[in-house]
Design an enzyme around this catalytic site. Structure first.
Site, PDB file in Angstrom:
ATOM      1  N   THR A 187       0.965   6.998  -0.186  1.00 23.71           N
ATOM      2  CA  THR A 187       1.189   7.990  -0.302  1.00 23.71           C
ATOM      3  C   THR A 187       0.613   8.604  -1.930  1.00 23.71           C
ATOM      4  OG1 THR A 187       3.779   7.625   0.693  1.00 23.71           O
ATOM      5  CG2 THR A 187       3.233   9.779  -1.134  1.00 23.71           C
ATOM      6  N   ASN A 225      10.772   3.800  -1.629  1.00 25.87           N
ATOM      7  CA  ASN A 225      10.082   2.383  -0.863  1.00 25.87           C
ATOM      8  C   ASN A 225      11.088   1.355  -1.476  1.00 25.87           C
ATOM      9  OD1 ASN A 225       8.984   4.366   1.533  1.00 25.87           O
ATOM     10  ND2 ASN A 225       7.471   3.445   0.728  1.00 25.87           N
ATOM     11  N   ARG A 234       0.533  -1.335  -0.161  1.00 25.25           N
ATOM     12  CA  ARG A 234      -0.254  -0.137   0.123  1.00 25.25           C
ATOM     13  C   ARG A 234       0.877   1.314   0.214  1.00 25.25           C
ATOM     14  NH1 ARG A 234      -4.570   0.887   3.407  1.00 25.25           N
ATOM     15  NH2 ARG A 234      -2.960   0.667   5.323  1.00 25.25           N
ATOM     16  N   ASP A 235       1.905   0.647   0.387  1.00 24.92           N
ATOM     17  CA  ASP A 235       2.678   2.430   0.143  1.00 24.92           C
ATOM     18  C   ASP A 235       4.335   2.038  -1.258  1.00 24.92           C
ATOM     19  OD1 ASP A 235       3.021   4.870   0.377  1.00 24.92           O
ATOM     20  OD2 ASP A 235       4.494   4.584   2.351  1.00 24.92           O
ATOM     21  N   LEU A 236       4.134   1.756  -2.410  1.00 23.42           N
ATOM     22  CA  LEU A 236       4.982   1.751  -3.212  1.00 23.42           C
ATOM     23  C   LEU A 236       5.538   3.012  -3.779  1.00 23.42           C
ATOM     24  CD1 LEU A 236       3.893  -1.589  -4.851  1.00 23.42           C
ATOM     25  CD2 LEU A 236       6.021  -1.624  -3.269  1.00 23.42           C
TER      26      LEU A 236
END
Length: 196
Positions: A49, A15, A9-11
């Site tokens: 993000t 990261n 959920r935050d690729l």
């Protein structure tokens, strides 16, 4: 991790870490979630993000979360790689969130991978790639087609030059370029036909 029922959920580029020898690590698993006992991610809190966020994430539609949400994020990374900008680029976090909610994509270009990016960034999760493997295959195919096209253009130029000059060496170089085109994309009928 999708096979184990986990979503990152935050690729985003920050990261994804690259090692000195080509290793790739995915970091920042703080908002990752596991599939619930009912087979859904509907218990999920909001995370991610905004500049990269999938529309269902920005809308808080936890019932629509799934592997295609992460595939959207991978498409967002790819979008930034080919255009230089994340898909929901804006001056403020709030503006990026609104852009993500409406799936307003700010960058576009004529890069060979844009069709892959556009499908990965589709508004509906069902319209995106079904799996990471499918996304990877699409990227590989587009890059192979682009390499094939480049070799074809060189081969066509060499062939025309060979015909004008009557130079057998240029013919051989043209054939070698057609062979390279077929190595890049073996099923390309025009390359096979032109080589013959």
């Amino acid at each position: 991790v999708h096979a184990k029922g986990i979503l990152h959920r935050d690729l985003k580029p920050a990261n994804v870490l690259l090692g000195d020898f080509g290793e790739v690590w995915v970091a920042a698993w703080g908002v990752a979630i596991a599939r619930g006992m009912d087979g859904t991610y509907s218990h999920a809190h909001t995370g991610g993000t905004p500049q990269y966020m999938a529309p269902e994430m920005a809308r808080g539609d936890a019932g629509s979360l799934g592997p295609q949400s992460d595939i959207y994020l991978m498409g967002a990374i790819l979008n930034e790689m080919v255009t230089g900008k994340p898909p929901h680029f804006a001056n403020t976090v709030l503006d990026s969130t609104f852009a993500a909610t409406a799936n307003v994509i700010t960058a576009d270009c004529d890069h060979p991978l844009m069709p892959v990016v556009q499908r990965a960034l589709a508004d509906s999760p069902a319209a995106r790639y079904a799996s990471v493997d499918e996304l990877r295959r699409a990227i590989d195919e587009r890059l192979s087609m682009d390499r094939c096209r480049t070799h074809m253009q060189v081969a066509e130029g060499l062939y025309k030059e060979a015909v004008q000059a009557g130079d057998y060496t240029l013919f051989q170089r043209a054939v070698a370029e057609y062979d390279s085109a077929l190595i890049a994309f073996p099923g390309h009928a025009p390359a096979r036909r032109d080589r013959l």
